[in-house]
Design a protein around this motif. Structure first.
Motif, PDB file in Angstrom:
ATOM      1  N   ALA A   1     101.658 -32.216 -53.782  1.00  0.00           N
ATOM      2  CA  ALA A   1     101.488 -33.321 -52.840  1.00  0.00           C
ATOM      3  C   ALA A   1     102.769 -33.572 -52.056  1.00  0.00           C
ATOM      4  CB  ALA A   1     101.058 -34.586 -53.591  1.00  0.00           C
TER       5      ALA A   1
ATOM      6  N   ASP B   1      98.298 -39.506 -52.790  1.00  0.00           N
ATOM      7  CA  ASP B   1      98.146 -38.212 -53.471  1.00  0.00           C
ATOM      8  C   ASP B   1      99.288 -37.967 -54.453  1.00  0.00           C
ATOM      9  OD1 ASP B   1      95.883 -37.839 -51.983  1.00  0.00           O
ATOM     10  OD2 ASP B   1      96.820 -36.524 -50.498  1.00  0.00           O
TER      11      ASP B   1
ATOM     12  N   ASP C   1     104.932 -31.433 -51.152  1.00  0.00           N
ATOM     13  CA  ASP C   1     105.231 -30.313 -50.259  1.00  0.00           C
ATOM     14  C   ASP C   1     104.188 -30.143 -49.159  1.00  0.00           C
ATOM     15  OD1 ASP C   1     107.388 -29.818 -51.897  1.00  0.00           O
ATOM     16  OD2 ASP C   1     106.294 -28.379 -53.146  1.00  0.00           O
ATOM     17  N   ARG C   2     103.128 -30.932 -49.164  1.00  0.00           N
ATOM     18  CA  ARG C   2     102.070 -30.762 -48.167  1.00  0.00           C
ATOM     19  C   ARG C   2     102.537 -31.243 -46.799  1.00  0.00           C
ATOM     20  NH1 ARG C   2      97.399 -33.398 -51.971  1.00  0.00           N
ATOM     21  NH2 ARG C   2      97.477 -31.810 -53.620  1.00  0.00           N
ATOM     22  N   LYS C   3     101.933 -30.665 -45.766  1.00  0.00           N
ATOM     23  CA  LYS C   3     102.265 -31.021 -44.394  1.00  0.00           C
ATOM     24  C   LYS C   3     100.992 -31.132 -43.562  1.00  0.00           C
ATOM     25  CE  LYS C   3     106.833 -28.828 -44.264  1.00  0.00           C
ATOM     26  NZ  LYS C   3     107.709 -27.886 -43.528  1.00  0.00           N
TER      27      LYS C   3
ATOM     28  N   GLN D   1      95.957 -23.188 -46.293  1.00  0.00           N
ATOM     29  CA  GLN D   1      96.435 -23.141 -47.674  1.00  0.00           C
ATOM     30  C   GLN D   1      97.892 -23.584 -47.749  1.00  0.00           C
ATOM     31  OE1 GLN D   1      94.945 -22.354 -50.550  1.00  0.00           O
ATOM     32  NE2 GLN D   1      92.930 -21.751 -49.782  1.00  0.00           N
ATOM     33  N   GLU D   2      98.704 -23.110 -46.807  1.00  0.00           N
ATOM     34  CA  GLU D   2     100.125 -23.460 -46.802  1.00  0.00           C
ATOM     35  C   GLU D   2     100.322 -24.958 -46.581  1.00  0.00           C
ATOM     36  OE1 GLU D   2     104.296 -22.618 -46.881  1.00  0.00           O
ATOM     37  OE2 GLU D   2     102.556 -21.394 -47.408  1.00  0.00           O
ATOM     38  N   ALA D   3      99.496 -25.550 -45.720  1.00  0.00           N
ATOM     39  CA  ALA D   3      99.692 -26.960 -45.355  1.00  0.00           C
ATOM     40  C   ALA D   3      99.078 -27.918 -46.368  1.00  0.00           C
ATOM     41  CB  ALA D   3      99.100 -27.220 -43.968  1.00  0.00           C
ATOM     42  N   PHE D   4      97.894 -27.587 -46.907  1.00  0.00           N
ATOM     43  CA  PHE D   4      97.101 -28.579 -47.637  1.00  0.00           C
ATOM     44  C   PHE D   4      97.098 -28.413 -49.152  1.00  0.00           C
ATOM     45  CE2 PHE D   4      94.287 -28.297 -43.647  1.00  0.00           C
ATOM     46  CZ  PHE D   4      95.176 -29.085 -42.945  1.00  0.00           C
ATOM     47  N   TYR D   5      97.307 -27.215 -49.670  1.00  0.00           N
ATOM     48  CA  TYR D   5      96.967 -26.958 -51.061  1.00  0.00           C
ATOM     49  C   TYR D   5      98.171 -26.696 -51.959  1.00  0.00           C
ATOM     50  CZ  TYR D   5      92.354 -26.658 -49.034  1.00  0.00           C
ATOM     51  OH  TYR D   5      91.202 -26.951 -48.347  1.00  0.00           O
TER      52      TYR D   5
ATOM     53  N   GLN E   1      99.587 -39.260 -48.254  1.00  0.00           N
ATOM     54  CA  GLN E   1     100.413 -38.438 -49.130  1.00  0.00           C
ATOM     55  C   GLN E   1     100.958 -39.246 -50.296  1.00  0.00           C
ATOM     56  OE1 GLN E   1     104.144 -36.995 -47.515  1.00  0.00           O
ATOM     57  NE2 GLN E   1     103.872 -35.010 -48.509  1.00  0.00           N
TER      58      GLN E   1
ATOM     59  N   ASN F   1      88.715 -31.421 -44.631  1.00  0.00           N
ATOM     60  CA  ASN F   1      89.854 -31.563 -43.724  1.00  0.00           C
ATOM     61  C   ASN F   1      89.446 -32.420 -42.534  1.00  0.00           C
ATOM     62  OD1 ASN F   1      91.357 -29.802 -45.359  1.00  0.00           O
ATOM     63  ND2 ASN F   1      90.477 -28.026 -44.327  1.00  0.00           N
TER      64      ASN F   1
END
Length: 674
Positions: free
Chosen positions: A393, A518, A395-397, A386-390, A515, A485
């Motif tokens: 755009a 996105d 802020d995603r890692k 959740q922290e990385a993907f959701y 990214q 994923n």
């Protein structure tokens, strides 16, 4: 035949190492002789040397022992030879290889074994090189001693009180004075150093300060593996010993420490227990090369089983004797030892939550490899995803999943050289969410596979299953997509810092391209949503304006109605007053009346004239009431004479017209009061 001979040599190497470790016999030739007498039955040989208190150990070769009579009893000449052998000194390895024993020798020799009553198990001695400022102290103790005994010896040698002494350099972290050395599973040779923070250094200790500073520096060793034609760039702190460097290189090159041949070490590096800081290597970078030490070829053709023993003695005897010089346990020399059995598990079994397991993993990782490591996400794999993907755009890692296995020989090097490299730590911290798990225990591995199946699908879980222990540790690079994923890379432990960085940067390029798409889609979606929000806001503002306008209009209309009502009421009230005044007026007198008559002519503001006759004795109040009955109240209008100009309304209403000199006739005019 060659393959079978190699396997037999390796098995006997392992048996020989175990036998020496159990009995404390350091002489290789003597140990081989005792094992030959028992047909290389390890348990039987140990029972022959060290009698057991509760009976002998159960031998795996008991069936062979029971059939020892197939060799027949020893004849007289063999008995004499055995007796002579018991009195003679142990033969050297070279003598063994030149004269192989007769095949008729019994598996269990009743004549030779009693002669071993002089062999006693010697306590294992440990060597410590302790560095303190300008001094280096050598300490030798039994492994049954406590750590505090080292400090007691150092107190005598250095003159430093035990209470102010901190003994550092233990691989397992700080230990208490009551810790028994045996419980630390130390090699034979060890390097330690003493810190005395409560004792201020003097001017003569500037060199000590330089050494201490060197211990805290990082040295880059560029090691060239000549056979593989490959270079390794490894970072080591100055407190690492040469022996630890050689062990790490052994994990990378698969060359055991005893078989390593080095070039490039400075002449001052005479002892493998020396730290890199005092070894004399160049700072910050030093070049070395390593290859496998060549062993002399054995020209004899092994024609019988004992020939393998002689080959081992000839080619490997020196290596066994050298092992103690390098500070390596017998178990390490023969590959039987494992550092994992001496370490606290990276992750306990059956942790209540994944967060608790990760807290323990992070603490143990820091204890083993230092605080300079990636910041591991504390929480479940779902929370890390959740922290990385959701998020947004921008802020995603990427998600980096590190899978550790203590049973892999690559784990120590990968963690210390790759995961703790400053460039890797910085790059992972900036661009990745790093989540870790330990798969050493089967229960933890099964738990991981369940999580991977739930979050990434069965394909990822099956991929992890296919990797063997030697392939670990693994670093999975996972990228989040709209529908599912995707695992971009699975990086195995047999890599270098440069290769690892290239793989991470390659994954980052793929992620950056995705990214950007996105971000573009998200910006377009946000723009559409912004237009919709603006339209909704404009519609809301319009409705609000219409509502306020309607309310204002209704309020105005209500006010007008109220004012109109008030006006009507006032008019009605005035009309009522006028009518009452008109009715109260005395009748107008006739002109022929004998009393004095005053005829008054009054001009109104509209230009009209009011005419009426009044008796001369009539009071001014009657005149005022008459004017008010015509719609000109006393409080709103004043009554004035033309010439001279006088304000009649200021006179006493009780005076008569005669008194006011309004007789016999007068013209007046009305003027509104200011």
């Amino acid at each position: 035949m060659a393959s079978a001979s190699g396997d037999s040599n390796m098995d006997r190497e392992m048996i020989l190492a175990d036998f020496q470790a159990c009995t404390g016999i350091d002489n290789i030739a003597e140990a081989i002789t005792l094992l030959e007498l028992n047909n290389w039955d390890l348990v039987a040989a140990i029972n022959g040397v060290i009698p057991q208190e509760n009976g002998i150990l159960q031998s795996n070769f008991s069936s062979e022992a029971s059939q020892a009579n197939i060799f027949g009893p020893p004849n007289q000449s063999e008995a004499a030879e055995a007796a002579a052998g018991s009195a003679a000194p142990p033969p050297s390895s070279s003598s063994l290889s030149s004269s192989p024993p007769s095949s008729s020798t019994a598996a269990f020799c009743p004549i030779v074994l009693p002669s071993r009553h002089i062999v006693e198990r010697q306590p294992r001695m440990l060597n410590f090189r302790v560095e303190y400022r300008q001094r280096s102290i050598e300490v030798v103790l039994e492994e049954g001693s406590a750590v505090g005994e080292i400090k007691t010896i150092l107190e005598t040698e250095l003159g430093v009180p035990v209470s102010k002494m901190q003994l550092k350099g233990w691989k397992s972290g700080d230990v208490s004075d009551s810790t028994v050395l045996r419980s630390l599973h130390l090699p034979k040779n060890n390097s330690l150093y003493v810190l005395t923070p409560d004792i201020a250094p003097t001017a003569s200790t500037s060199q000590d300060s330089a050494i201490q500073e060197s211990l805290n520096q990082n040295f880059l060793l560029v090691i060239s593996h000549r056979e593989a034609q490959r270079d390794y760039s490894l970072n080591f702190p100055g407190s690492r010993t040469i022996q630890e460097v050689k062990r790490n290189v052994s994990d990378l090159t698969n060359i055991p420490v005893r078989h390593q041949q080095w070039e490039g070490w400075p002449p001052t590096a005479t002892d493998d227990s020396m730290t890199l800081a005092v070894s004399g290597i160049s700072y910050p970078c030093h070049h070395l090369s390593v290859c496998r030490r060549s062993s002399p070829a054995n020209t004899q053709e092994p024609t019988e089983e004992c020939a393998d023993v002689h080959m081992i003695s000839d080619s490997e005897g020196d290596d066994f004797e050298d092992a103690s010089e390098f500070g390596v346990d017998d178990s390490d020399v023969f590959g039987m030892g494992s550092s994992t059995c001496r370490k606290t598990p990276m992750m306990p079994e059956n942790s209540e939550t994944e967060g608790d397991a990760l807290l323990h993993f992070t603490a143990e990782f820091s204890t083993r490899y230092g605080d300079s490591h990636p910041m591991f996400f504390i929480g479940s794999l779902e929370a890390a995803s959740q922290e990385a993907f959701y998020g947004k755009a921008r802020d995603r890692k990427l998600l980096a999943i590190y899978l550790h296995n203590d049973e892999s020989v690559l784990s120590n090097v990968f963690c210390s050289q790759m995961m703790c490299a400053e460039s890797i730590v910085s790059y992972l911290s900036q661009n990745f969410i790093t989540w870790a798990w330990d798969v050493t225990k089967e229960t933890n591995k099964a738990r991981l596979l369940t999580m991977c199946t739930r979050h990434f699908g069965s394909v990822v879980a099956q991929t992890i299953r296919t990797y063997k222990t030697d392939h670990f540790p693994l670093l999975l690079i996972v990228m989040g997509k709209r529908t599912s994923n995707e695992v971009l890379h699975v990086i195995q432990g047999n890599t270098t810092v440069d290769e690892l960085m290239m793989r991470l940067m390659g994954a980052m390029e793929i992620f950056t391209a995705q990214q950007q798409e996105d971000i573009k889609d998200e910006d377009e979606r946000e723009a559409r949503e912004m237009v919709k929000r603006e339209q909704d806001e404009a519609y809301r503002v319009s409705l609000e304006a219409d509502r306020k306008k309607r309310e204002a209009q209704e309020k105005e209309e209500a006010e007008q109605v109220r004012l109109e009502q008030m006006r009507k009421e006032q008019e009605e009230e005035k009309e009522a007053i006028r009518l009452s005044l008109e009715q109260a007026l005395p009748p107008e007198p006739a002109e022929e009346q004998g009393e004095p008559i005053s005829k008054l002519r009054i001009r109104t503001p509209s230009g009209e004239f009011l005419e009426r006759r009044f008796q001369g004795s009539c009071k001014l109040q009657v005149l005022f009431d008459f004017v008010a009955s015509k719609g000109y109240p006393f409080d709103e209008f004043k009554l004035l004479t033309t010439f001279p100009r006088r304000n009649i309304t200021q006179l006493d209403p009780g005076s008569t017209l005669l008194d006011a000199k309004l007789f016999p006739q007068e013209t007046l005019f009305l003027e509104a009061r200011e």
